[in-house]
Design a protein around this motif. Sequence first.
Motif, PDB file in Angstrom:
ATOM      1  N   ASP A  70       0.839  -1.203   0.000  1.00 30.55           N
ATOM      2  CA  ASP A  70       0.000   0.000   0.000  1.00 30.55           C
ATOM      3  C   ASP A  70       0.874   1.254   0.000  1.00 30.55           C
ATOM      4  OD1 ASP A  70      -2.356  -1.430   0.005  1.00 30.55           O
ATOM      5  OD2 ASP A  70      -2.660  -1.277   2.179  1.00 30.55           O
ATOM      6  N   ALA A  71       1.884   1.249   0.850  1.00 26.57           N
ATOM      7  CA  ALA A  71       2.777   2.408   0.941  1.00 26.57           C
ATOM      8  C   ALA A  71       3.580   2.586  -0.346  1.00 26.57           C
ATOM      9  CB  ALA A  71       3.722   2.236   2.136  1.00 26.57           C
ATOM     10  N   ALA A  72       4.078   1.485  -0.889  1.00 26.92           N
ATOM     11  CA  ALA A  72       4.864   1.559  -2.120  1.00 26.92           C
ATOM     12  C   ALA A  72       4.023   2.107  -3.266  1.00 26.92           C
ATOM     13  CB  ALA A  72       5.407   0.179  -2.473  1.00 26.92           C
ATOM     14  N   ALA A  73       2.808   1.594  -3.426  1.00 25.80           N
ATOM     15  CA  ALA A  73       1.935   2.059  -4.512  1.00 25.80           C
ATOM     16  C   ALA A  73       1.656   3.549  -4.376  1.00 25.80           C
ATOM     17  CB  ALA A  73       0.634   1.262  -4.509  1.00 25.80           C
ATOM     18  N   ARG A  74       1.381   4.002  -3.165  1.00 21.12           N
ATOM     19  CA  ARG A  74       1.085   5.418  -2.948  1.00 21.12           C
ATOM     20  C   ARG A  74       2.284   6.299  -3.326  1.00 21.12           C
ATOM     21  NH1 ARG A  74      -0.166   4.821   1.792  1.00 21.12           N
ATOM     22  NH2 ARG A  74       1.625   5.643   2.927  1.00 21.12           N
ATOM     23  N   LEU A  75       3.477   5.884  -2.933  1.00 21.62           N
ATOM     24  CA  LEU A  75       4.665   6.677  -3.226  1.00 21.62           C
ATOM     25  C   LEU A  75       5.049   6.619  -4.703  1.00 21.62           C
ATOM     26  CD1 LEU A  75       6.889   5.882  -0.101  1.00 21.62           C
ATOM     27  CD2 LEU A  75       5.581   7.955  -0.578  1.00 21.62           C
ATOM     28  N   PHE A  76       4.906   5.453  -5.329  1.00 24.18           N
ATOM     29  CA  PHE A  76       5.203   5.348  -6.756  1.00 24.18           C
ATOM     30  C   PHE A  76       4.310   6.297  -7.555  1.00 24.18           C
ATOM     31  CE2 PHE A  76       6.630   0.683  -6.102  1.00 24.18           C
ATOM     32  CZ  PHE A  76       7.936   1.092  -5.838  1.00 24.18           C
ATOM     33  N   ASP A 135      12.163   5.273   1.885  1.00 25.83           N
ATOM     34  CA  ASP A 135      10.901   6.020   1.863  1.00 25.83           C
ATOM     35  C   ASP A 135       9.715   5.092   2.108  1.00 25.83           C
ATOM     36  OD1 ASP A 135      12.220   8.406   1.238  1.00 25.83           O
ATOM     37  OD2 ASP A 135      11.989   8.100  -0.927  1.00 25.83           O
ATOM     38  N   ILE A 136       9.743   3.952   1.434  1.00 27.77           N
ATOM     39  CA  ILE A 136       8.645   2.995   1.580  1.00 27.77           C
ATOM     40  C   ILE A 136       8.562   2.478   3.006  1.00 27.77           C
ATOM     41  CG2 ILE A 136       7.764   0.742   0.828  1.00 27.77           C
ATOM     42  CD1 ILE A 136       9.102   1.331  -1.918  1.00 27.77           C
ATOM     43  N   ALA A 137       9.721   2.183   3.588  1.00 27.10           N
ATOM     44  CA  ALA A 137       9.757   1.703   4.971  1.00 27.10           C
ATOM     45  C   ALA A 137       9.165   2.740   5.919  1.00 27.10           C
ATOM     46  CB  ALA A 137      11.194   1.370   5.375  1.00 27.10           C
ATOM     47  N   ALA A 138       9.533   4.009   5.725  1.00 30.28           N
ATOM     48  CA  ALA A 138       9.021   5.070   6.597  1.00 30.28           C
ATOM     49  C   ALA A 138       7.513   5.218   6.435  1.00 30.28           C
ATOM     50  CB  ALA A 138       9.725   6.387   6.273  1.00 30.28           C
ATOM     51  N   ALA A 139       7.032   5.169   5.186  1.00 29.56           N
ATOM     52  CA  ALA A 139       5.600   5.323   4.931  1.00 29.56           C
ATOM     53  C   ALA A 139       4.800   4.157   5.501  1.00 29.56           C
ATOM     54  CB  ALA A 139       5.342   5.459   3.442  1.00 29.56           C
ATOM     55  N   ALA A 140       5.404   2.967   5.514  1.00 36.84           N
ATOM     56  CA  ALA A 140       4.719   1.779   6.026  1.00 36.84           C
ATOM     57  C   ALA A 140       4.956   1.567   7.518  1.00 36.84           C
ATOM     58  CB  ALA A 140       5.183   0.542   5.257  1.00 36.84           C
TER      59      ALA A 140
END
Length: 211
Positions: free
Chosen positions: A28-34, A46-51
């Motif tokens: 979910d976090a990766a898709a949002r950031l991509f 970035d993905i780790a921080a968002a998740a």
Amino acid sequence: MTVSKAGRQYRSSLRQEQARRTRATILDAAARLFVERGYGATTMKDIAAAAAVSVESVYAQGGKPTLLLACVDRAIVGDDEEQPLLDREPLQTLLAAEDPEQWLRSLRDLTATGAQDSVAIFDAFHGAAAMDPKLAEQWQIYSDRRYADCVRMIASLGPHLRPGLSVQTATDVFWALVSPGVMLGLCRERGWTSEQYADWLADSVRRLLLS
């Protein structure tokens, strides 16, 4: 103290469920950031921080290209399981439709529920493919698979195609109508909703392909 077999199974099931939830949170976090930042500008950190997980947990799901492809699969079918799209219930219903109107209703409903979620990640995927040769190869594999799916879908219409219209030509037209570029242009650039795109697609298939 010995742990019962039932206790071990419970712990195993609990760990599997926790792993599934962690993976879903990361994707979910990766898709949002991509989508928001673009593939190139998004890092694993970035993905780790968002998740809200460790970077190691993110890498445990695969590298960044693997994460992007998993996000694309989820947008198409709702999860990242290995089951092919045409083997899933919504497409099985479409393929088994007894008349063209039922086929069109299935297509319309399927498109209305999936277009909005998939349009943004397709844009990110296409942009990433232009930068990363490995993803460019995956984009081509996806494109080939999408055409093969179109062949099966149109072949299921069989005798309902317009007189003189071959399955190959009908497939080419359908493939163009459902192409990511058309969907992106209408939904992102022109601001169409999923419902509008789905209605237009069903109507276009009826007018262009059916007798």
